[in-house]
Design a protein around this motif. Structure first.
Motif, PDB file in Angstrom:
ATOM      1  N   HIS A  33       0.779  -1.237   0.351  1.00  0.00           N
ATOM      2  CA  HIS A  33       0.127  -0.098   0.097  1.00  0.00           C
ATOM      3  C   HIS A  33       0.850   1.236  -0.036  1.00  0.00           C
ATOM      4  O   HIS A  33       0.629   2.011  -0.820  1.00  0.00           O
ATOM      5  N   ALA A  77     -13.646   6.039  -7.105  1.00  0.00           N
ATOM      6  CA  ALA A  77     -13.670   6.585  -6.069  1.00  0.00           C
ATOM      7  C   ALA A  77     -14.534   8.064  -5.951  1.00  0.00           C
ATOM      8  O   ALA A  77     -15.123   8.481  -4.955  1.00  0.00           O
ATOM      9  N   THR A 106     -18.995  11.783  -4.472  1.00  0.00           N
ATOM     10  CA  THR A 106     -19.300  13.220  -4.534  1.00  0.00           C
ATOM     11  C   THR A 106     -20.747  13.831  -4.914  1.00  0.00           C
ATOM     12  O   THR A 106     -21.170  14.649  -4.452  1.00  0.00           O
ATOM     13  N   PRO A 153     -21.569  10.264   2.753  1.00  0.00           N
ATOM     14  CA  PRO A 153     -21.955   9.605   1.637  1.00  0.00           C
ATOM     15  C   PRO A 153     -21.768   8.113   1.545  1.00  0.00           C
ATOM     16  O   PRO A 153     -22.433   7.189   1.063  1.00  0.00           O
ATOM     17  N   ILE A 171     -16.954   1.062   5.882  1.00  0.00           N
ATOM     18  CA  ILE A 171     -15.773   0.763   5.442  1.00  0.00           C
ATOM     19  C   ILE A 171     -15.694  -0.699   5.868  1.00  0.00           C
ATOM     20  O   ILE A 171     -15.777  -1.107   7.128  1.00  0.00           O
ATOM     21  N   ILE A 174     -19.050   3.947   9.712  1.00  0.00           N
ATOM     22  CA  ILE A 174     -18.597   5.231  10.109  1.00  0.00           C
ATOM     23  C   ILE A 174     -19.772   6.213   9.927  1.00  0.00           C
ATOM     24  O   ILE A 174     -19.556   7.180  10.525  1.00  0.00           O
ATOM     25  N   SER A 202     -15.963  10.379   7.698  1.00  0.00           N
ATOM     26  CA  SER A 202     -16.623  10.359   6.366  1.00  0.00           C
ATOM     27  C   SER A 202     -15.303  10.067   5.206  1.00  0.00           C
ATOM     28  O   SER A 202     -15.701   9.535   4.114  1.00  0.00           O
ATOM     29  N   HIS A 257      -5.355   4.906   4.876  1.00  0.00           N
ATOM     30  CA  HIS A 257      -6.355   4.826   3.564  1.00  0.00           C
ATOM     31  C   HIS A 257      -7.087   6.176   3.810  1.00  0.00           C
ATOM     32  O   HIS A 257      -8.087   6.290   2.715  1.00  0.00           O
ATOM     33  N   CYS A 312      -8.892   9.412   2.570  1.00  0.00           N
ATOM     34  CA  CYS A 312      -9.310   9.642   1.213  1.00  0.00           C
ATOM     35  C   CYS A 312      -8.152  10.605   0.368  1.00  0.00           C
ATOM     36  O   CYS A 312      -7.998  11.843   0.863  1.00  0.00           O
ATOM     37  N   LEU A 313      -7.805  10.119  -0.668  1.00  0.00           N
ATOM     38  CA  LEU A 313      -6.738  11.033  -1.269  1.00  0.00           C
ATOM     39  C   LEU A 313      -7.562  12.119  -2.139  1.00  0.00           C
ATOM     40  O   LEU A 313      -7.067  13.257  -2.537  1.00  0.00           O
ATOM     41  N   GLY A 314      -8.944  12.029  -2.477  1.00  0.00           N
ATOM     42  CA  GLY A 314      -9.643  13.059  -3.167  1.00  0.00           C
ATOM     43  C   GLY A 314     -10.364  13.900  -2.349  1.00  0.00           C
ATOM     44  O   GLY A 314     -11.051  15.033  -2.956  1.00  0.00           O
TER      45      GLY A 314
HETATM   46  C1  HEM Z   1     -17.528  13.220  -0.730  1.00  0.00           C
HETATM   47  C2  HEM Z   1     -16.720  12.527  -1.404  1.00  0.00           C
HETATM   48  C3  HEM Z   1     -15.808  11.404  -1.031  1.00  0.00           C
HETATM   49  C4  HEM Z   1     -15.972  10.653   0.099  1.00  0.00           C
HETATM   50  C5  HEM Z   1     -17.048  10.528   1.166  1.00  0.00           C
HETATM   51  C6  HEM Z   1     -14.842   9.710   0.039  1.00  0.00           C
HETATM   52  C7  HEM Z   1     -14.617   8.786   1.094  1.00  0.00           C
HETATM   53  C8  HEM Z   1     -13.555   7.819   1.003  1.00  0.00           C
HETATM   54  C9  HEM Z   1     -13.159   6.877   2.031  1.00  0.00           C
HETATM   55  C10 HEM Z   1     -14.266   6.578   3.237  1.00  0.00           C
HETATM   56  C11 HEM Z   1     -12.013   6.288   1.684  1.00  0.00           C
HETATM   57  C12 HEM Z   1     -11.420   5.125   2.546  1.00  0.00           C
HETATM   58  C13 HEM Z   1     -11.764   3.765   1.990  1.00  0.00           C
HETATM   59  C14 HEM Z   1     -11.026   2.756   2.978  1.00  0.00           C
HETATM   60  O1  HEM Z   1     -10.692   3.085   4.248  1.00  0.00           O
HETATM   61  O2  HEM Z   1     -11.451   1.547   2.592  1.00  0.00           O
HETATM   62  C15 HEM Z   1     -11.568   6.762   0.717  1.00  0.00           C
HETATM   63  C16 HEM Z   1     -10.286   6.435  -0.023  1.00  0.00           C
HETATM   64  C17 HEM Z   1      -9.980   6.850  -1.073  1.00  0.00           C
HETATM   65  N1  HEM Z   1     -10.474   8.109  -2.026  1.00  0.00           N
HETATM   66 FE1  HEM Z   1     -12.379   8.994  -1.553  1.00  0.00          FE
HETATM   67  N2  HEM Z   1     -14.009   9.834  -1.139  1.00  0.00           N
HETATM   68  C18 HEM Z   1     -14.478  10.870  -1.758  1.00  0.00           C
HETATM   69  C19 HEM Z   1     -14.068  11.247  -2.809  1.00  0.00           C
HETATM   70  C20 HEM Z   1     -12.934  10.992  -3.693  1.00  0.00           C
HETATM   71  C21 HEM Z   1     -12.593  11.743  -4.831  1.00  0.00           C
HETATM   72  C22 HEM Z   1     -13.204  12.719  -5.437  1.00  0.00           C
HETATM   73  C23 HEM Z   1     -11.327  11.188  -5.182  1.00  0.00           C
HETATM   74  C24 HEM Z   1     -10.394  10.971  -6.522  1.00  0.00           C
HETATM   75  C25 HEM Z   1     -10.417  12.100  -7.041  1.00  0.00           C
HETATM   76  C26 HEM Z   1     -11.328   9.975  -4.242  1.00  0.00           C
HETATM   77  C27 HEM Z   1     -10.139   9.096  -4.100  1.00  0.00           C
HETATM   78  C28 HEM Z   1      -9.731   8.250  -3.400  1.00  0.00           C
HETATM   79  C29 HEM Z   1      -8.643   7.164  -2.884  1.00  0.00           C
HETATM   80  C30 HEM Z   1      -7.694   7.134  -4.184  1.00  0.00           C
HETATM   81  C31 HEM Z   1      -8.785   6.337  -2.063  1.00  0.00           C
HETATM   82  C32 HEM Z   1      -7.976   5.386  -1.605  1.00  0.00           C
HETATM   83  C33 HEM Z   1      -7.054   5.752  -0.492  1.00  0.00           C
HETATM   84  C34 HEM Z   1      -6.137   4.580   0.072  1.00  0.00           C
HETATM   85  O3  HEM Z   1      -6.535   3.129   0.363  1.00  0.00           O
HETATM   86  O4  HEM Z   1      -4.862   4.691   0.380  1.00  0.00           O
HETATM   87  N3  HEM Z   1     -12.386  10.049  -3.296  1.00  0.00           N
HETATM   88  N4  HEM Z   1     -12.516   7.811   0.217  1.00  0.00           N
END
Ligand code: HEM
Length: 325
Positions: A13, A167, A172, A213, A217, A242, A268, A274, A276-278
């Motif tokens: 990772h 993701a 979003t 949203p 997890i 969560i 959230s 992990h 969120c990168l976004g």
């Molecule tokens: C309101 C919008 C968003 C919410 C609520 C959200 C939520 C999350 C959550 C809860 C995780 C963790 C998942 C886990 O621990 O198993 C995550 C991981 C991630 N999100 Fe978001 N996300 C959002 C928008 C975005 C956007 C816009 C992008 C990309 C442009 C994105 C990219 C990622 C990526 C790449 C990960 C993986 C990180 C990792 O495992 O190291 N997300 N997101």
């Protein structure tokens, strides 16, 4: 999906996450800001036109579904003509991450995953043939330096492109619709925000806390362990609720109250490795949209109850009818 970032453990990772760098750093956010503002302007124009013509409009279809797709599609430099196709696949794909998907939902998700796989594998090959100044070409350059085997580099970049795309829009879009629904349901807070636009970011955080949203997890225990007094066997899947944690009365005073001034931390966007990168992109979309709404459509009102898809893990508002008074 089990090979994508959220399902990986260190050290794999760490390596994959590092290869992405800080995707939405300050410079990138400055570059993206104008495009998001332009997209918000156009979408609100269309919303206003539709309300003027028909008396009401579906905010979810006209704005919430469009903005995140424009944002991620523009950033990845995907052809806009592909957006409707990709959005439909993202809606179907999400069932693999649902709590208790039915057999037919899993079949739908499987088919969508296959189509997305073909699309993003082809995208990687296209960027190989014609590299540009876009994230996928950048990841290819990074992975060519990390892997001596070109096929392994292509595979890593394909998984990144697929995951980053998946993701983004589903989560979003839900956040944007939920934000508008909650603020229009609390017109005093919506009005207060007009006079105090500096609290727009706080309002977005409260929306994320109040109705995340993503409510679940999932993790698999690598060894037998005890968590908060509960024994968990090795290889057992654990669902972290969560959405419920965001309403934990031990952490949030009067958690059932929607209060845009509370400045509460929430889970959230997850937490830890992990995280969120976004998150910066999602926040930028929400704050830009809310600022646009307060300035241009202060008289916006709900004209019906929202319609939710019958899902638990990934919330989705499929219809949100609004009027301008
Ligand atoms: C309101 C919008 C968003 C919410 C609520 C959200 C939520 C999350 C959550 C809860 C995780 C963790 C998942 C886990 O621990 O198993 C995550 C991981 C991630 N999100 Fe978001 N996300 C959002 C928008 C975005 C956007 C816009 C992008 C990309 C442009 C994105 C990219 C990622 C990526 C790449 C990960 C993986 C990180 C990792 O495992 O190291 N997300 N997101």
């Amino acid at each position: 999906m089990s090979r994508t970032l959220p399902a990986l453990n260190p050290p794999h990772h760490t390596r994959v996450r590092r290869s992405l760098g800080n995707m939405f750093d300050r410079k990138c956010m400055v570059d993206i800001k104008d495009a998001i503002e332009e997209s918000v302007d156009q979408l609100l124009d269309r919303l206003a036109e539709k309300m003027c013509a028909d008396g009401e409009a579906d905010f979810s279809a006209l704005v919430s579904e469009e903005l995140p797709m424009n944002a991620i599609g523009g950033w990845l430099q995907l052809p806009p003509a592909d957006y409707p196709y990709l959005r439909a696949l993202a809606h179907d794909q999400v069932f693999t991450q649902e709590l208790l998907p039915s057999t037919s939902q899993l079949a739908l998700s499987d088919a969508a995953t296959g189509q997305l796989e073909a699309y993003f594998r082809e995208l990687v090959q296209e960027r190989r043939r014609v590299p540009g100044n876009d994230p996928v070409s950048g990841w290819l350059r990074t992975w060519d330096g990390l892997e001596s085997d070109r096929e392994a580099a292509d595979e890593a970049v394909y998984l990144l492109a697929l995951l980053v795309f998946l993701a983004a829009p589903e989560t979003t879009s839900t956040m944007l619709s939920t934000m508008v629904w909650l603020l229009l349901k609390h017109p005093r807070q919506f009005g207060w925000l007009r006079a105090h636009p500096e609290h727009v970011p706080d309002a977005v955080e409260e929306v994320l806390r109040y109705d995340s949203p993503n409510h679940i997890i999932s993790r698999v225990a690598p060894e037998e362990t005890t968590l908060a007094g509960v024994r968990i066997e090795k290889d057992r899947m654990v669902h972290l609720m969560i959405g419920a944690a965001n309403h934990d009365p031990k952490h949030h005073l009067d958690p059932g109250a929607f209060d845009i001034r509370r400045k509460a931390a929430h889970l959230s966007f997850s937490s830890g490795i992990h995280y969120c990168l976004g998150a910066p992109l999602a926040r930028l979309e929400a704050t830009t949209l809310l600022t646009g709404l307060l300035g241009r459509l202060p008289g916006l009102k709900l004209s019906g109850s929202p319609v939710w898809a019958p899902r638990v893990g990934f919330r989705r508002i499929t219809e949100l009818r609004v009027v301008e008074s």
